[in-house]
Each structure stands twice: as structure tokens, then as C-alpha cells.
Motif scaffolding. Structure first.
Motif, PDB file in Angstrom:
ATOM      1  N   ILE A  81       0.851  -1.192   0.000  1.00 30.47           N
ATOM      2  CA  ILE A  81       0.000   0.000   0.000  1.00 30.47           C
ATOM      3  C   ILE A  81       0.883   1.236   0.000  1.00 30.47           C
ATOM      4  O   ILE A  81       0.675   2.169  -0.786  1.00 30.47           O
ATOM      5  CB  ILE A  81      -0.963   0.003   1.209  1.00 30.47           C
ATOM      6  CG1 ILE A  81      -1.982  -1.127   1.087  1.00 30.47           C
ATOM      7  CG2 ILE A  81      -1.655   1.365   1.347  1.00 30.47           C
ATOM      8  CD1 ILE A  81      -2.817  -1.354   2.341  1.00 30.47           C
ATOM      9  N   THR A 115      -4.498  -4.991  -3.751  1.00 29.67           N
ATOM     10  CA  THR A 115      -4.900  -4.145  -2.624  1.00 29.67           C
ATOM     11  C   THR A 115      -4.089  -2.856  -2.612  1.00 29.67           C
ATOM     12  O   THR A 115      -4.642  -1.761  -2.447  1.00 29.67           O
ATOM     13  CB  THR A 115      -4.731  -4.893  -1.285  1.00 29.67           C
ATOM     14  OG1 THR A 115      -5.546  -6.068  -1.316  1.00 29.67           O
ATOM     15  CG2 THR A 115      -5.112  -4.021  -0.105  1.00 29.67           C
ATOM     16  N   VAL A 136      -5.925   0.753  -3.172  1.00 30.96           N
ATOM     17  CA  VAL A 136      -5.905   1.787  -2.137  1.00 30.96           C
ATOM     18  C   VAL A 136      -5.235   3.055  -2.665  1.00 30.96           C
ATOM     19  O   VAL A 136      -5.745   4.166  -2.470  1.00 30.96           O
ATOM     20  CB  VAL A 136      -5.206   1.278  -0.849  1.00 30.96           C
ATOM     21  CG1 VAL A 136      -4.957   2.411   0.138  1.00 30.96           C
ATOM     22  CG2 VAL A 136      -6.033   0.176  -0.194  1.00 30.96           C
TER      23      VAL A 136
END
Length: 119
Positions: free
Chosen positions: A36, A93, A97
Motif C-alpha cells: 500500500i 490491494t 488503495v
């Protein structure tokens, strides 16, 4: 033009705060969640470069994005791959994000009319 307060809120909690949280999640929960932070930096660099190309002008963050975020981000993604700690879901992910945060920033900036008159 964005106010100093808006720039502060976007960058400190909205970008760097998320990077700190992702780093803690990677250390304490799942190493792949560190992506992330990596993708947030990479997308940030791409957004600053895209903005400079679209408006044909320098913007704060352009030099850092091009010289630091993109090469360090690419190296970091490679290191996650080599360590075998991040599969498809972790990459997806991280990208999701990062894109969502930047989409939110773009929506906010456009709603404030910060790009008006720049072409």
C-alpha cells in the motif's frame, strides 16, 4: 490553487499518514500490506508527472515523484516479489488503495476549482 491547509491535510494524513499505517500493518500483520505504501508513492509520482504533462508546467512534488518515488517504488515492488511475501491480492490491494486515495484527492481538487484557468 489549493490553500496551504488543504495541501497539508492531503499530504500529511492523506498520503504520509497512510504510508505510516501501511508500514505498521506490514510489520505487525501481513508483509504484503506494505505494498500500500509502495503503490501510494508510485501513483503519487505518476500523478505529479501526469499533471506536469497535462498543464505543461512544474508542480510541487514533480521532482520528488520522478527522481525518488518511481525508482524507489519500482525497486521496492521488485524486492517484495523477490522475497515472495506479496501475491496478487497484496498487489491488487496496494494498487486499489493508492488509486482510491488519489481519485479522492482529484475529486476534491476539482470540486474546489483548483485547475480552472490552467491549460
Amino acid at each position: 490553487m489549493l490553500s496551504s491547509l488543504a495541501v497539508f491535510i492531503i499530504n500529511v494524513p492523506g498520503v504520509w499518514g497512510v504510508i505510516v499505517i501501511a508500514t505498521y500493518l506490514a510489520a505487525l500483520r501481513e508483509p504484503g500490506l506494505g505494498l500500500i505504501a509502495v503503490y501510494l508513492a508510485v501513483v503519487n509520482g505518476l500523478v505529479h508527472i501526469g499533471h506536469a504533462l497535462a498543464f505543461k508546467m512544474y508542480n510541487p512534488g514533480l521532482a520528488t515523484g520522478a527522481a525518488l518515488f518511481l525508482p524507489v517504488g519500482a525497486y521496492s515492488i521488485w524486492q517484495f516479489h523477490m522475497a515472495g511475501v506479496a501475491g496478487f491480492v497484496a498487489h491488487a490491494t496496494g494498487i486499489a488503495v493508492a488509486v482510491a486515495i488519489h481519485a479522492g484527492i482529484i475529486v476534491y481538487v476539482r470540486s474546489r476549482g483548483a485547475f480552472e484557468g490552467r491549460a
